[in-house]
Write a protein that holds these residues in place. Structure first.
Motif, PDB file in Angstrom:
ATOM      1  N   LEU A  53       0.819  -1.207   0.000  1.00 54.46           N
ATOM      2  CA  LEU A  53       0.000   0.000   0.000  1.00 54.46           C
ATOM      3  C   LEU A  53       0.852   1.256   0.000  1.00 54.46           C
ATOM      4  O   LEU A  53       0.508   2.259  -0.632  1.00 54.46           O
ATOM      5  CB  LEU A  53      -0.931  -0.009   1.222  1.00 54.46           C
ATOM      6  CG  LEU A  53      -2.097  -1.000   1.189  1.00 54.46           C
ATOM      7  CD1 LEU A  53      -2.823  -0.998   2.532  1.00 54.46           C
ATOM      8  CD2 LEU A  53      -3.058  -0.655   0.055  1.00 54.46           C
ATOM      9  N   GLY A  54       1.982   1.217   0.716  1.00 52.39           N
ATOM     10  CA  GLY A  54       2.868   2.375   0.740  1.00 52.39           C
ATOM     11  C   GLY A  54       3.452   2.680  -0.623  1.00 52.39           C
ATOM     12  O   GLY A  54       3.526   3.836  -1.049  1.00 52.39           O
ATOM     13  N   VAL A  55       3.892   1.648  -1.347  1.00 54.20           N
ATOM     14  CA  VAL A  55       4.449   1.850  -2.687  1.00 54.20           C
ATOM     15  C   VAL A  55       3.376   2.370  -3.633  1.00 54.20           C
ATOM     16  O   VAL A  55       3.595   3.334  -4.391  1.00 54.20           O
ATOM     17  CB  VAL A  55       5.049   0.530  -3.219  1.00 54.20           C
ATOM     18  CG1 VAL A  55       5.465   0.694  -4.675  1.00 54.20           C
ATOM     19  CG2 VAL A  55       6.246   0.119  -2.370  1.00 54.20           C
ATOM     20  N   ILE A  56       2.206   1.757  -3.605  1.00 55.69           N
ATOM     21  CA  ILE A  56       1.110   2.226  -4.461  1.00 55.69           C
ATOM     22  C   ILE A  56       0.733   3.658  -4.104  1.00 55.69           C
ATOM     23  O   ILE A  56       0.468   4.495  -4.975  1.00 55.69           O
ATOM     24  CB  ILE A  56      -0.104   1.285  -4.334  1.00 55.69           C
ATOM     25  CG1 ILE A  56       0.243  -0.103  -4.866  1.00 55.69           C
ATOM     26  CG2 ILE A  56      -1.309   1.852  -5.083  1.00 55.69           C
ATOM     27  CD1 ILE A  56      -0.813  -1.147  -4.597  1.00 55.69           C
ATOM     28  N   GLY A  57       0.717   3.960  -2.796  1.00 54.07           N
ATOM     29  CA  GLY A  57       0.397   5.317  -2.362  1.00 54.07           C
ATOM     30  C   GLY A  57       1.383   6.347  -2.876  1.00 54.07           C
ATOM     31  O   GLY A  57       0.996   7.489  -3.170  1.00 54.07           O
TER      32      GLY A  57
END
Length: 336
Positions: free
Chosen positions: A305-309
């Motif tokens: 989720l952090g990378v996608i965010g």
């Protein structure tokens, strides 16, 4: 396209290239971002003017971009502009960051060649003259590559690792051990001005343009005064911009991690079923394995989720269409 951008940000469009070099010397523009460099800016300007004085066949302009300094740098730059008609000071309304300051300097530069360098004297002014020689020999972009650097062992090690990791996963060939110290000819500078994204990694943008790019090895000096303006927090942010701006490798990595996690989950299922069917006497509640699996999957999901965010954040920033920077004033010799 570049002229349109200049009109949008209120910058006069420079005159086109001179049709005859015999009419007047070619103009070399220096783009010089400044952030809290009050202790060393006068010394830098002296070193720079002494260096260019050895090449009187050119005209020069020095574009200092004051990136919201809070230590008196602007006052010193005003004094410098009073005594040197070649100096222009672009004063930001607040701090916008090093990469944006370089962008503003490029927007204002009118030279046949544009040299970007920091003002802490870690980029030696004498090396910029070698860049000019390479440009005269036909190079369209000249990258200054650090042969040695006087930094802490930790910074040298992390920089060495990062540049090679970025090059291996980037969609463009970004030279290793190079910063923003470089020369661009007029055509390359005009092309770079059309790159208006907010999360900027200029060395990657330059690499992506192509052109005839050459490397120039140099030994990076120590900072003359003050402290580094790239602490660990800003270095990590720049590193993230470099990776997310020129590579989809993190997104691909998430997919690979997903497949790896699925494979591990299948092995865990087979193991659990085997124990249950063939070794029921040693089967326990499975609390430990359950917690390990849950924590592992939870951490993997949060990382994903952090990378996608990060990518979504870049999209959000771009669609706002806000100006890259706001200029409070442009100070010239006759206005200082």
């Amino acid at each position: 396209m570049s002229d349109t951008i200049r009109h949008e940000v209120g910058i006069p469009v420079p005159q086109q290239a001179r049709t005859s070099e015999a009419e007047s010397p070619q103009l070399i523009s220096y783009v010089l971002p400044v952030y809290n460099e009050a202790e060393g800016i006068k010394h830098f300007h002296t070193e720079l003017t002494d260096a260019v004085a050895t090449r009187p066949e050119f005209d020069y302009e020095f574009i200092y971009v004051n990136d919201g300094s809070a230590d008196g740098s602007l006052r010193i730059l005003q004094d410098i502009s009073k005594n040197d008609s070649r100096v222009r000071v672009v004063d930001f309304a607040r701090n916008f960051g090093h990469q944006i300051a370089i962008t503003a300097g490029l927007d204002y530069a009118a030279g046949e060649a544009v040299i970007v360098m920091d003002t802490d004297l870690q980029d030696p002014p004498r090396v910029s003259l070698q860049m000019i020689d390479a440009w005269l020999a036909g190079a369209e972009v000249v990258q200054a590559r650090r042969r040695t650097r006087r930094d802490t062992p930790f910074k040298r090690a992390t920089a060495h690792t990062y540049y090679r990791l970025l090059r291996s996963c980037s969609d463009v060939d970004i030279p290793v051990d190079t910063g923003d110290f470089r020369l661009l000819n007029r055509r390359a500078a005009e092309e770079l001005r059309t790159f208006r994204e907010r999360s900027r990694f200029i060395r990657g943008m330059v690499a992506s343009m192509g052109f005839n790019q050459q490397e120039l090895l140099f030994d990076r000096d120590e900072r003359v005064a003050g402290e580094t303006k790239y602490p660990m927090r800003k270095m990590l942010r720049l590193a993230a911009d470099g990776v997310t701006g020129f590579s989809t490798a993190p997104l691909k990595l998430i997919t690979r991690m997903g497949f790896a996690t699925l494979a591990l989950a299948l092995l865990g299922i087979i193991y659990s079923v085997t124990l249950r069917l063939f070794f029921p006497e040693v089967t326990v509640s499975g609390w430990t394995m359950l917690m390990v699996v849950m924590l592992f999957l939870g951490g993997l999901q949060m990382l994903s989720l952090g990378v996608i965010g990060s990518y979504i954040g870049r999209i959000y920033s771009e669609v706002q269409q806000r100006p890259l920077y706001v200029v409070r004033d442009v100070i010239r010799h006759d206005q200082a």
